[in-house]
Design a protein around this motif. Structure first.
Motif, short mmCIF file in Angstrom:
data_model
loop_
_atom_site.label_atom_id
_atom_site.label_comp_id
_atom_site.label_asym_id
_atom_site.label_seq_id
_atom_site.Cartn_x
_atom_site.Cartn_y
_atom_site.Cartn_z
N ALA A 178 19.40 13.31 1.93
CA ALA A 178 19.03 14.35 0.97
C ALA A 178 19.20 13.87 -0.46
O ALA A 178 18.38 14.17 -1.33
N GLU A 179 20.26 13.10 -0.72
CA GLU A 179 20.47 12.56 -2.07
C GLU A 179 19.37 11.56 -2.43
O GLU A 179 18.91 11.52 -3.57
N GLY A 180 18.95 10.76 -1.46
CA GLY A 180 17.85 9.82 -1.72
C GLY A 180 16.57 10.54 -2.09
O GLY A 180 15.84 10.12 -3.00
N ARG A 181 16.27 11.63 -1.41
CA ARG A 181 15.08 12.42 -1.76
C ARG A 181 15.21 13.04 -3.14
O ARG A 181 14.23 13.12 -3.90
N ARG A 182 16.41 13.48 -3.48
CA ARG A 182 16.61 14.09 -4.80
C ARG A 182 16.43 13.06 -5.90
O ARG A 182 15.87 13.37 -6.97
N LEU A 183 16.89 11.84 -5.68
CA LEU A 183 16.76 10.80 -6.69
C LEU A 183 15.30 10.44 -6.95
O LEU A 183 14.94 10.06 -8.07
N LEU A 184 14.46 10.55 -5.93
CA LEU A 184 13.04 10.20 -6.08
C LEU A 184 12.18 11.39 -6.51
O LEU A 184 10.98 11.24 -6.64
N ARG A 185 12.82 12.55 -6.72
CA ARG A 185 12.05 13.73 -7.10
C ARG A 185 11.34 13.51 -8.44
O ARG A 185 11.96 13.09 -9.41
N GLY A 186 10.06 13.78 -8.46
CA GLY A 186 9.28 13.63 -9.69
C GLY A 186 8.51 12.33 -9.77
O GLY A 186 7.53 12.25 -10.52
N THR A 187 8.95 11.32 -9.03
CA THR A 187 8.25 10.03 -9.10
C THR A 187 6.92 10.06 -8.35
O THR A 187 6.06 9.21 -8.60
N GLY A 188 6.75 11.01 -7.43
CA GLY A 188 5.47 11.10 -6.74
C GLY A 188 4.32 11.40 -7.69
O GLY A 188 3.18 10.99 -7.44
N VAL A 189 4.62 12.11 -8.78
CA VAL A 189 3.58 12.38 -9.78
C VAL A 189 3.08 11.08 -10.40
O VAL A 189 1.88 10.90 -10.65
N LEU A 190 4.01 10.14 -10.62
CA LEU A 190 3.61 8.84 -11.19
C LEU A 190 2.70 8.09 -10.23
O LEU A 190 1.72 7.45 -10.66
N ALA A 191 3.02 8.13 -8.94
CA ALA A 191 2.17 7.46 -7.96
C ALA A 191 0.78 8.09 -7.93
O ALA A 191 -0.24 7.37 -7.83
N THR A 192 0.72 9.40 -8.05
CA THR A 192 -0.59 10.09 -8.06
C THR A 192 -1.39 9.71 -9.29
O THR A 192 -2.60 9.44 -9.21
N ILE A 193 -0.73 9.68 -10.45
CA ILE A 193 -1.43 9.30 -11.68
C ILE A 193 -1.93 7.87 -11.59
O ILE A 193 -3.07 7.56 -11.96
N GLY A 194 -1.07 6.96 -11.11
CA GLY A 194 -1.47 5.56 -11.00
C GLY A 194 -2.64 5.35 -10.05
O GLY A 194 -3.47 4.45 -10.26
N ALA A 195 -2.74 6.18 -9.01
CA ALA A 195 -3.81 6.01 -8.03
C ALA A 195 -5.11 6.68 -8.45
O ALA A 195 -6.20 6.20 -8.10
N THR A 196 -5.04 7.79 -9.17
CA THR A 196 -6.25 8.57 -9.46
C THR A 196 -6.79 8.41 -10.87
O THR A 196 -7.98 8.67 -11.10
N ALA A 197 -5.94 8.02 -11.83
CA ALA A 197 -6.40 7.95 -13.22
C ALA A 197 -7.60 7.02 -13.42
O ALA A 197 -8.54 7.38 -14.14
N PRO A 198 -7.64 5.81 -12.81
CA PRO A 198 -8.84 4.97 -13.02
C PRO A 198 -10.11 5.63 -12.52
O PRO A 198 -11.18 5.50 -13.14
N PHE A 199 -10.02 6.36 -11.40
CA PHE A 199 -11.23 7.00 -10.86
C PHE A 199 -11.64 8.20 -11.71
O PHE A 199 -12.84 8.46 -11.85
N ILE A 200 -10.67 8.90 -12.25
CA ILE A 200 -11.02 10.00 -13.16
C ILE A 200 -11.71 9.46 -14.40
O ILE A 200 -12.72 10.01 -14.87
N GLY A 201 -11.17 8.36 -14.95
CA GLY A 201 -11.82 7.73 -16.10
C GLY A 201 -13.20 7.22 -15.76
O GLY A 201 -14.14 7.34 -16.58
N LEU A 202 -13.37 6.66 -14.56
CA LEU A 202 -14.69 6.18 -14.15
C LEU A 202 -15.68 7.32 -14.01
O LEU A 202 -16.85 7.19 -14.37
N PHE A 203 -15.19 8.46 -13.52
CA PHE A 203 -16.07 9.64 -13.45
C PHE A 203 -16.55 10.03 -14.84
O PHE A 203 -17.73 10.34 -15.05
N GLY A 204 -15.61 10.05 -15.81
CA GLY A 204 -16.01 10.37 -17.18
C GLY A 204 -17.03 9.38 -17.73
O GLY A 204 -17.99 9.77 -18.43
#
Length: 246
Positions: free
Chosen positions: A116-142
């Motif tokens: 449970a402590e390990g999950r708490r320490l990683l809380r919020g970092t999933g947003v960074l992974a989402t941004i890193g994976a989707t931002a280039p494609f969003i920019g390409l769409f634009g």
């Protein structure tokens, strides 16, 4: 003729509404990335310092009760681990065993707290992974949308000179550039924070081992009176043998 400005702000203002929305979304993602980086870095730094102090306290403690007392003011998971072991020991007071069953139950409880402590320490970092994976494609769409809009305008105006085509394409390509600006730091920061969180999880695992060492010591001391009694019962035999020999 007024010269065309190719500054990022001027290209943003000259872009179409869809491309402008994409750029705004990517700029917000970039700001969120750096905000999470600062917040999580400060949080993980504080956690590491607290875990280090708790580790020193548990190293110096000789019993589980002392460990509970010395980690009481430490705002980390250390005191929770000690209290979990103490609670399980009290709940198992009426269960007769040799101590191994109690150790197993405590380890299971501490492993759950550690996960449970390990999950708490990683809380919020999933947003960074989402941004890193989707931002280039969003920019390409634009970019694709901006180029489509530019070509439609060129066809409507029947003008094919480079001076007419270049501004629209440059504004469209700015979306891809912003996508990369948002994605690259997000990926790097995510990996950095993941390494820091893994270091904190390793410290928590060390605390779990220290708590189990204190539990083992207490269980060993609890068996000392019985062992001492058995030694006392064996002492008269040599003395009787010496008396018979005399």
């Amino acid at each position: 003729m007024t010269p065309i400005s190719f500054s990022p702000w001027a290209m943003f203002l000259g872009a179409g509404p869809v491309v402008r929305c994409v750029m705004t979304l990517l700029a917000m993602a970039s700001v969120l990335t750096w905000t999470l980086f600062i917040a999580k870095s400060v949080e993980l730094l504080r956690v590491r310092l607290k875990l280090r102090r708790a580790e020193q306290a548990l190293e110096q403690a000789n019993t589980l009760d002392l460990g509970e007392e010395w980690t009481r003011d430490n705002a980390s998971i250390a005191h929770t681990l000690v209290m979990a072991a103490e609670t399980e020991r009290r709940c198992s007071a009426d269960i007769p065993d040799d101590g191994e069953g109690l150790k197993e139950r405590i380890v299971l409880h501490l492993e759950r707290l550690e996960a449970a402590e390990g999950r708490r320490l990683l809380r919020g970092t999933g947003v960074l992974a989402t941004i890193g994976a989707t931002a280039p494609f969003i920019g390409l769409f634009g970019t694709v949308w901006g180029i489509m809009t530019s070509f439609t305008g060129i066809a409507a105006s029947r003008a094919t000179s480079l001076a007419v085509v270049a501004p629209g394409i440059a504004e469209a390509l700015l979306a891809t550039a912003l996508g990369l600006v948002a994605a690259i730091p997000a990926v790097v920061i995510y990996n950095h924070l993941a390494r820091q969180a893994a270091s904190c999880r390793a410290q928590v695992a060390d605390l779990t081992a220290l708590v189990m060492r204190l539990v083992s010591r207490d269980l060993g001391r609890a068996r000392l009176p019985a062992a001492a009694g058995s030694v006392v019962r064996l002492d008269p035999q040599p003395r009787d043998a010496l008396a018979a020999a005399e």
